[in-house]
Design a protein around this motif. Structure first.
Motif, short mmCIF file in Angstrom:
data_model
loop_
_atom_site.label_atom_id
_atom_site.label_comp_id
_atom_site.label_asym_id
_atom_site.label_seq_id
_atom_site.Cartn_x
_atom_site.Cartn_y
_atom_site.Cartn_z
N UNK A 81 13.38 1.45 -12.36
CA UNK A 81 12.40 1.89 -13.35
C UNK A 81 11.57 0.73 -13.90
N UNK A 82 12.13 -0.48 -13.88
CA UNK A 82 11.40 -1.61 -14.46
C UNK A 82 10.12 -1.89 -13.68
N UNK A 83 10.22 -1.92 -12.34
CA UNK A 83 9.01 -2.17 -11.55
C UNK A 83 8.02 -1.02 -11.71
N UNK A 84 8.52 0.21 -11.71
CA UNK A 84 7.64 1.37 -11.87
C UNK A 84 6.88 1.29 -13.19
N UNK A 85 7.56 0.92 -14.24
CA UNK A 85 6.91 0.79 -15.55
C UNK A 85 5.86 -0.32 -15.53
N UNK A 122 7.60 -13.55 -8.01
CA UNK A 122 7.44 -14.75 -7.18
C UNK A 122 8.67 -15.01 -6.31
N UNK A 123 9.46 -13.96 -6.10
CA UNK A 123 10.63 -14.06 -5.24
C UNK A 123 10.66 -12.87 -4.28
N UNK A 124 11.48 -12.96 -3.25
CA UNK A 124 11.66 -11.82 -2.34
C UNK A 124 12.11 -10.61 -3.16
N UNK A 125 11.55 -9.45 -2.83
CA UNK A 125 11.81 -8.26 -3.64
C UNK A 125 11.85 -7.04 -2.74
N UNK A 126 12.99 -6.35 -2.72
CA UNK A 126 13.10 -5.09 -1.99
C UNK A 126 13.14 -3.96 -3.01
N UNK A 127 12.12 -3.10 -2.96
CA UNK A 127 11.98 -2.05 -3.96
C UNK A 127 13.05 -0.98 -3.79
N UNK A 128 13.59 -0.56 -4.92
CA UNK A 128 14.55 0.53 -4.98
C UNK A 128 13.93 1.61 -5.85
N UNK A 129 13.88 2.85 -5.37
CA UNK A 129 13.20 3.90 -6.12
C UNK A 129 13.89 4.26 -7.43
N UNK A 130 15.06 3.69 -7.64
CA UNK A 130 15.71 3.86 -8.94
C UNK A 130 15.34 2.73 -9.90
N UNK A 151 0.83 -1.20 0.00
CA UNK A 151 0.00 0.00 0.00
C UNK A 151 0.87 1.25 0.00
N UNK A 152 1.91 1.26 0.82
CA UNK A 152 2.81 2.42 0.86
C UNK A 152 3.47 2.66 -0.49
N UNK A 153 3.90 1.58 -1.14
CA UNK A 153 4.52 1.69 -2.45
C UNK A 153 3.52 2.22 -3.48
N UNK A 154 2.26 1.75 -3.40
CA UNK A 154 1.23 2.20 -4.34
C UNK A 154 0.94 3.68 -4.16
N UNK A 155 0.84 4.14 -2.92
CA UNK A 155 0.59 5.56 -2.66
C UNK A 155 1.75 6.40 -3.18
N UNK A 156 2.96 5.93 -2.94
CA UNK A 156 4.15 6.68 -3.34
C UNK A 156 4.25 6.80 -4.86
N UNK A 157 3.88 5.72 -5.57
CA UNK A 157 4.06 5.70 -7.02
C UNK A 157 2.78 6.01 -7.79
N UNK A 158 1.62 5.95 -7.11
CA UNK A 158 0.37 6.35 -7.74
C UNK A 158 -0.31 5.30 -8.60
N UNK A 159 -0.24 4.04 -8.21
CA UNK A 159 -0.97 3.00 -8.92
C UNK A 159 -1.95 2.31 -7.96
#
Length: 290
Positions: A111-115, A101-109, A32-40
């Motif tokens: 771009x692939x996940x953001x896209x 389907x694996x452990x994932x720590x988001x990095x704000x750099x 939820x925090x990631x969604x609010x931050x990125x707007x999806x």
């Protein structure tokens, strides 16, 4: 993104259920925090405790409408088994989804996940998705969205007020028992002496304070074991205990997301006892970062 006969709108689907109550809160909280931050938009149709959090479901970026068919759900469960992960992932990718389907720590750099999150549907099946930066930046929003039911908060406030009548420093003690007898071979199933030893240590750390300990457990508590200290014993539901711990001044207990969530949501410094004879410094009590 157009796929076959229909359009898939951009969204992250938090699929499946992993762990107990607070494990699920941490998992969804990061999404939820990631969604609010990125707007999806984030979909939490599988979150089995959503009825407890009306503010969560009212947020414009959170939905709980089931989007995956029963067959797709079964495929995802099969896909959690390592030999089938690649095959199941490719099946969903052919339908226009991205799958994590694996452990994932988001990095704000990253771009692939953001896209992916803003251009197609992403299914996250692994429990360990983390975005620590957004999780802490969005604390105020998360505190509102994950506010516990009013009755649990009322029970907690009454208990904490009772404790504050006995002292000017309220320390929450999470005596995690029950399932901990078996988890990791009982490594963190501490006896009363371990908790009493920590209580004595905290009293020594805070000689200028009149410490009252609030005891919360998922097993009956032996009052006599803690007769040397000023105590208040909770007899509340697990929601009442969670709210109570979140209103203390300090917390301690064995490693547990239960006390970890109480620490984060109440911004209460806490210490996880990795050894039964732990003797932490005061500066080792810290608010859980998520």
């Amino acid at each position: 993104m157009k796929t076959g006969l229909f359009w898939l709108t951009d969204m992250v689907i938090v699929a499946g259920t992993h762990g107990q109550f607070c494990n699920q809160l941490f998992r969804l909280g990061h999404h939820v925090a990631n969604a609010i931050q990125l707007g999806y938009e984030v979909n939490c149709a599988d979150f089995e405790h959503k009825h407890l959090f009306p503010h969560l479901m009212q947020h414009r970026l959170v939905s709980d409408k089931p989007l995956l068919s029963g067959f797709q759900q079964k495929l995802l469960k099969v896909g959690t088994r390592r030999p089938f992960q690649g095959t199941i992932r490719r099946l969903f990718e052919q339908q226009g989804y991205a799958v994590i389907d694996r452990a994932y720590e988001f990095n704000h750099a990253d771009q692939r996940f953001l896209e992916q999150a803003t251009q197609q549907r992403v299914i996250v099946t692994h429990w360990d998705f983390r975005d620590y930066e957004s999780f802490n930046q969005q604390y105020a929003a998360l505190k509102n969205m994950f506010a516990l039911p009013a009755q649990a908060q009322k029970e907690a406030t009454e208990l904490i007020e009772k404790a504050r009548c006995q002292g000017n420093m309220v320390v929450g003690v999470h005596l995690r028992r029950g399932d901990y007898a078996a988890w990791k071979g009982g490594k963190y199933y501490y006896d009363d002496d371990a908790y009493a030893g920590m209580m004595a240590h905290i009293t020594d750390l805070l000689p200028e304070k009149r410490v009252t300990f609030v005891l919360c457990s998922n097993e009956p508590i032996r009052h006599a074991a803690f007769a040397n200290w000023s105590t208040v014993v909770s007899d509340k539901t697990f929601l009442g205990d969670l709210a109570t711990l979140s209103q203390c001044d300090l917390l301690f207990g064995p490693p547990s997301t239960f006390s970890g969530w109480a620490s984060f949501i109440g911004q209460v410094p806490h210490y996880h006892m990795h050894q039964p004879n732990a003797k932490p410094r005061f500066d080792e009590f810290k608010v859980a970062r998520g």
